[in-house]
Design an enzyme around this catalytic site. Sequence first.
Site, PDB file in Angstrom:
ATOM      1  N   GLY A 297      37.770  44.770  34.694  1.00 37.29           N
ATOM      2  CA  GLY A 297      38.205  44.890  35.295  1.00 37.29           C
ATOM      3  C   GLY A 297      38.245  46.511  35.622  1.00 37.29           C
ATOM      4  O   GLY A 297      38.452  47.293  36.917  1.00 37.29           O
TER       5      GLY A 297
ATOM      6  N   GLU B  46      36.396  41.880  27.824  1.00 38.79           N
ATOM      7  CA  GLU B  46      35.136  41.258  29.290  1.00 38.79           C
ATOM      8  C   GLU B  46      34.098  42.374  30.354  1.00 38.79           C
ATOM      9  O   GLU B  46      34.505  42.016  31.948  1.00 38.79           O
ATOM     10  CB  GLU B  46      35.761  40.215  30.203  1.00 38.79           C
TER      11      GLU B  46
ATOM     12  N   GLY C 230      32.963  43.494  33.374  1.00 34.65           N
ATOM     13  CA  GLY C 230      31.150  43.150  34.168  1.00 34.65           C
ATOM     14  C   GLY C 230      31.099  44.799  35.270  1.00 34.65           C
ATOM     15  O   GLY C 230      29.784  44.489  34.460  1.00 34.65           O
ATOM     16  N   ARG C 231      32.036  45.106  36.238  1.00 30.82           N
ATOM     17  CA  ARG C 231      30.793  46.016  36.868  1.00 30.82           C
ATOM     18  C   ARG C 231      31.215  47.368  36.298  1.00 30.82           C
ATOM     19  O   ARG C 231      29.741  48.090  36.528  1.00 30.82           O
ATOM     20  CB  ARG C 231      32.345  46.154  37.622  1.00 30.82           C
TER      21      ARG C 231
ATOM     22  N   ARG D 183      28.647  43.110  49.495  1.00 33.59           N
ATOM     23  CA  ARG D 183      29.562  43.789  49.598  1.00 33.59           C
ATOM     24  C   ARG D 183      30.547  44.466  50.272  1.00 33.59           C
ATOM     25  O   ARG D 183      31.732  44.161  50.635  1.00 33.59           O
ATOM     26  CB  ARG D 183      29.963  44.483  48.250  1.00 33.59           C
TER      27      ARG D 183
ATOM     28  N   TYR E  97      34.133  42.735  50.949  1.00 31.70           N
ATOM     29  CA  TYR E  97      35.530  43.783  50.498  1.00 31.70           C
ATOM     30  C   TYR E  97      35.716  44.311  51.265  1.00 31.70           C
ATOM     31  O   TYR E  97      35.504  45.560  51.118  1.00 31.70           O
ATOM     32  CB  TYR E  97      34.991  43.523  49.164  1.00 31.70           C
TER      33      TYR E  97
ATOM     34  N   CYS F 135      21.872  37.599  61.898  1.00 36.59           N
ATOM     35  CA  CYS F 135      22.175  37.831  63.611  1.00 36.59           C
ATOM     36  C   CYS F 135      23.984  37.479  63.309  1.00 36.59           C
ATOM     37  O   CYS F 135      24.426  36.388  63.940  1.00 36.59           O
ATOM     38  CB  CYS F 135      21.417  36.507  64.290  1.00 36.59           C
ATOM     39  N   GLU F 136      24.338  38.350  62.900  1.00 39.06           N
ATOM     40  CA  GLU F 136      26.136  38.699  62.967  1.00 39.06           C
ATOM     41  C   GLU F 136      26.430  39.713  63.135  1.00 39.06           C
ATOM     42  O   GLU F 136      25.833  40.684  62.173  1.00 39.06           O
ATOM     43  CB  GLU F 136      26.676  37.487  62.582  1.00 39.06           C
TER      44      GLU F 136
ATOM     45  N   TYR G  96      27.616  42.451  40.988  1.00 38.88           N
ATOM     46  CA  TYR G  96      27.810  41.895  42.142  1.00 38.88           C
ATOM     47  C   TYR G  96      26.963  42.325  43.243  1.00 38.88           C
ATOM     48  O   TYR G  96      27.523  41.751  44.513  1.00 38.88           O
ATOM     49  CB  TYR G  96      29.530  41.991  42.631  1.00 38.88           C
TER      50      TYR G  96
HETATM   51  N1  LLP Z   1      37.016  38.409  33.395  1.00 37.64           N
HETATM   52  C1  LLP Z   1      37.655  37.862  34.423  1.00 37.64           C
HETATM   53  C2  LLP Z   1      38.889  36.710  34.460  1.00 37.64           C
HETATM   54  C3  LLP Z   1      37.493  38.214  35.637  1.00 37.64           C
HETATM   55  O1  LLP Z   1      37.502  36.900  36.561  1.00 37.64           O
HETATM   56  C4  LLP Z   1      36.095  38.714  35.886  1.00 37.64           C
HETATM   57  C5  LLP Z   1      36.163  39.566  37.102  1.00 37.64           C
HETATM   58  C6  LLP Z   1      35.729  39.738  34.913  1.00 37.64           C
HETATM   59  C7  LLP Z   1      36.081  39.625  33.254  1.00 37.64           C
HETATM   60  C8  LLP Z   1      34.701  41.259  34.861  1.00 37.64           C
HETATM   61  O2  LLP Z   1      35.447  41.886  36.459  1.00 37.64           O
HETATM   62  P1  LLP Z   1      34.861  43.615  36.348  1.00 37.64           P
HETATM   63  O3  LLP Z   1      34.659  43.821  34.950  1.00 37.64           O
HETATM   64  O4  LLP Z   1      33.785  43.154  36.357  1.00 37.64           O
HETATM   65  O5  LLP Z   1      35.668  44.412  37.154  1.00 37.64           O
HETATM   66  N2  LLP Z   1      33.016  40.360  43.969  1.00 37.64           N
HETATM   67  C9  LLP Z   1      33.950  41.145  43.841  1.00 37.64           C
HETATM   68  C10 LLP Z   1      34.728  41.451  42.405  1.00 37.64           C
HETATM   69  C11 LLP Z   1      34.572  39.751  41.933  1.00 37.64           C
HETATM   70  C12 LLP Z   1      35.153  40.125  40.094  1.00 37.64           C
HETATM   71  C13 LLP Z   1      36.128  38.771  39.682  1.00 37.64           C
HETATM   72  N3  LLP Z   1      35.906  38.752  38.170  1.00 37.64           N
HETATM   73  C14 LLP Z   1      33.158  42.896  43.981  1.00 37.64           C
HETATM   74  O6  LLP Z   1      32.284  42.717  44.179  1.00 37.64           O
HETATM   75  O7  LLP Z   1      33.707  43.634  44.163  1.00 37.64           O
END
Ligand code: LLP
Length: 431
Positions: free
Chosen positions: A243, A278, A280-281, A318, A322, A348-349, A377
């Site tokens: 997150g 966990e 990601g981003r 994105r 969003y 086309c939108e 993402y």
């Molecule tokens: N753990 C769980 C259970 C999650 O659902 C997620 C992300 C993460 C970890 C990783 O979160 P991060 O560290 O990446 O914030 N597509 C959207 C973001 C969706 C995130 C979904 N869950 C975007 O492009 O902003």
Amino acid sequence: MNHFDLRSGELWCEDVRLTALAAAVGTPFYVYSSATLERHYRVFREALDAFPRLGSPRIAYAVKANSNLSVLATLGRLGAGADTVSEGEIRRALAAGIPAERVVYSGVGKTAAELAFALDAGVDQINIESEPELTLIADLARRRGRRAAVVIRVNPDVGAGGHAKISTGTRESKFGVSLAEAERLYGLAAASPDLKALGVACHIGSQITDLAPLARAFALMRQFVERLRAGGRTVDRLDLGGGLGVPYFNQPDPPTPLDFAAMVDEVVGDLDVDLAFEPGRVIAANAGILVSRVIHVHERPEGRRFLVLDAAMNDLIRPAMYDAYHDIRAVSPRTGALTPYDVVGPVCETGDTFTRDRLLPPLASGDLVAFMSAGAYGAVMSSEYNTRPLIPEVLVRGEDWAVVRPRPSYEAMLAREPPAPWLSGSVTTAT
Ligand code: LLP
């Protein structure tokens, strides 16, 4: 910090010149920097390690952010685990050399077949998100004569995140169970001969740029662990999700991994529990960009100026989904007064608008532009809408580069759709 730098005004990825890469692979394409991926992982690791009370937490990289096999292998070699949400992601993690003992499996709708795959593969931790899921996992484990290692995902009812669509921790959202329900489910898991209750988990949202809601949620998790322990339960693991947000250049810098780790230490540092994260981003976003070529500059006499690119919403969704902001830069130096452009793709939108009134230097047909912070993402959310081929992904390391997902040919795309037998005379199948 990332490794997309200007040299004599031109944008490079590590020691690879992007204009040369564009000539070699064609546009549009994603390009990722190994050095940046590695740096971000190390910064996160070292931030946690700076606080000895935290032990050495597990870092399960959230595969959903960027699941390219070479990206996973790059991180796996540094010791990263994988947070997965489908059989496909588990398969990717394993294929990239991340051992099952470092794989976490979450998600609200894991099917029986997927769970069976996860159990057979020996994943380290399954995050239970509801009672029916608990029953299903126990059942599948029993039939296999083994105990499934599980944590209960709590929904602490704390909202956070960069957009309503990516906030997961409020009671309105589909994720996890309330604290009260989690206590009951933990009791069921602990009592089940088919389950091994490892601990509890939460994840309240993504692109979180304020530590306060995270601290609130973690404090609730701490109290919850203490309550479970006071009731005689063993709780070994606390998975605090991902997150942490990244700078997308239109906002003040978000907290760093070190700020985050200091907050974690303050809230749960003395809990004596194995921590897991966990992210990601924060690992992948600024390690990748999308490079696209200007097809036309279309100036309306009555005012608007459209920069029509060869990348579209199907390649990077994105902004459409969003209202996300991505910095856009000219790849080669362009001088002149900044001018407002509506940056759009060919789909086309009207939703296929990356941004409106963005101030950019004067650009012309044939110029290259880069969407920054597109490593998370980005490619993973792309589609073939408008029958646009998925765009290549390129991984750079120093002066080396490799196409780690090639652009499919149109023939290959069409050949994936065998005609219904009663139509086979009317559809030419690819040879
Ligand atoms: N753990 C769980 C259970 C999650 O659902 C997620 C992300 C993460 C970890 C990783 O979160 P991060 O560290 O990446 O914030 N597509 C959207 C973001 C969706 C995130 C979904 N869950 C975007 O492009 O902003």
